[in-house]
Design a protein around this motif. Sequence first.
Motif, mmCIF file in Angstrom:
data_model
loop_
_atom_site.group_PDB
_atom_site.id
_atom_site.type_symbol
_atom_site.label_atom_id
_atom_site.label_comp_id
_atom_site.label_asym_id
_atom_site.label_seq_id
_atom_site.Cartn_x
_atom_site.Cartn_y
_atom_site.Cartn_z
ATOM 1 N N UNK A 65 0.798 -1.218 0.000
ATOM 2 C CA UNK A 65 0.000 0.000 0.000
ATOM 3 C C UNK A 65 0.836 1.275 0.000
ATOM 4 N N UNK A 66 2.147 1.139 -0.130
ATOM 5 C CA UNK A 66 3.013 2.313 -0.175
ATOM 6 C C UNK A 66 3.880 2.266 -1.416
ATOM 7 N N UNK A 67 4.172 3.438 -1.977
ATOM 8 C CA UNK A 67 5.066 3.491 -3.136
ATOM 9 C C UNK A 67 6.530 3.458 -2.683
ATOM 10 N N UNK A 68 7.421 3.499 -3.653
ATOM 11 C CA UNK A 68 8.844 3.591 -3.339
ATOM 12 C C UNK A 68 9.189 4.987 -2.826
ATOM 13 N N UNK A 69 8.513 5.995 -3.367
ATOM 14 C CA UNK A 69 8.676 7.387 -2.933
ATOM 15 C C UNK A 69 7.318 8.056 -2.985
ATOM 16 N N UNK A 70 7.144 9.037 -2.110
ATOM 17 C CA UNK A 70 5.929 9.833 -2.207
ATOM 18 C C UNK A 70 6.142 11.212 -1.638
ATOM 19 N N UNK A 71 5.264 12.096 -2.087
ATOM 20 C CA UNK A 71 5.300 13.484 -1.655
ATOM 21 C C UNK A 71 3.886 13.841 -1.227
ATOM 22 N N UNK A 72 3.781 14.303 0.016
ATOM 23 C CA UNK A 72 2.470 14.667 0.554
ATOM 24 C C UNK A 72 2.425 16.163 0.826
ATOM 25 N N UNK A 73 1.209 16.724 0.775
ATOM 26 C CA UNK A 73 1.065 18.132 1.134
ATOM 27 C C UNK A 73 0.858 18.241 2.650
ATOM 28 N N UNK A 74 0.615 19.436 3.140
ATOM 29 C CA UNK A 74 0.496 19.653 4.588
ATOM 30 C C UNK A 74 -0.729 18.984 5.197
ATOM 31 N N UNK A 75 -1.718 18.651 4.373
ATOM 32 C CA UNK A 75 -2.914 17.978 4.899
ATOM 33 C C UNK A 75 -2.737 16.455 4.924
ATOM 34 N N UNK A 76 -1.630 15.973 4.337
ATOM 35 C CA UNK A 76 -1.394 14.533 4.266
ATOM 36 C C UNK A 76 -1.863 13.905 2.964
ATOM 37 N N UNK A 77 -2.453 14.723 2.075
ATOM 38 C CA UNK A 77 -2.889 14.218 0.779
ATOM 39 C C UNK A 77 -1.655 13.916 -0.073
ATOM 40 N N UNK A 78 -1.702 12.829 -0.804
ATOM 41 C CA UNK A 78 -0.565 12.413 -1.622
ATOM 42 C C UNK A 78 -0.556 13.216 -2.923
ATOM 43 N N UNK A 79 0.494 13.989 -3.118
ATOM 44 C CA UNK A 79 0.647 14.795 -4.322
ATOM 45 C C UNK A 79 1.347 14.018 -5.439
#
Length: 179
Positions: A65-79
């Motif tokens: 359920x997780x990618x190799x890399x991720x970038x989230x915004x301040x609300x925790x939403x995956x960008x």
Amino acid sequence: MALKSTIYKIDLNIADMDRHYYQQHNLTLAKHPSETDERLMVRLLAFVLYADENMMFGNGLSDDDEPDLWQKDLTGAIQRWICVGLPEERDIRKACGRSKHVVQVLYGGRTADMWWAQNSKAMLKLDNVTIINLPDTEQLAAAAARGLSISFTIQDQQILVSHEGGSFEIEAIRLKEVE
């Protein structure tokens, strides 16, 4: 007894003239027992291509359920959701529903070309997916070391990699890109 991850300490310097991103990163990467040096270094290159202060390494191989890399915004939403390898089409579709932008980094030479031939029609229909192919990652894999100092310079989509053992260029072919 279960095998443990191998820890890699990487001193990374990025000079991305295309994005005007110039930064030094001290990273600690865990190499999964089933992961190759090639895959580890492709993950590192994926980080370099999209480096940002909010970019984080995910559990990747350890957690579906997780990618190799991720970038989230301040609300925790995956960008941005970044994975490396040759996934099933459904896994990319699932990621598209969870993230604003999905990046799939292919590697493996001929097998990556075959994956693209089989999946390109479906991938081209997805609005938020970027597909990048790294056709030749042998030198990148050979650069892997548990204590590594490495620099990436990007200009006009050309990537120059420099480390203690020398330097080389690597090509990142963008098969599909989100506009």
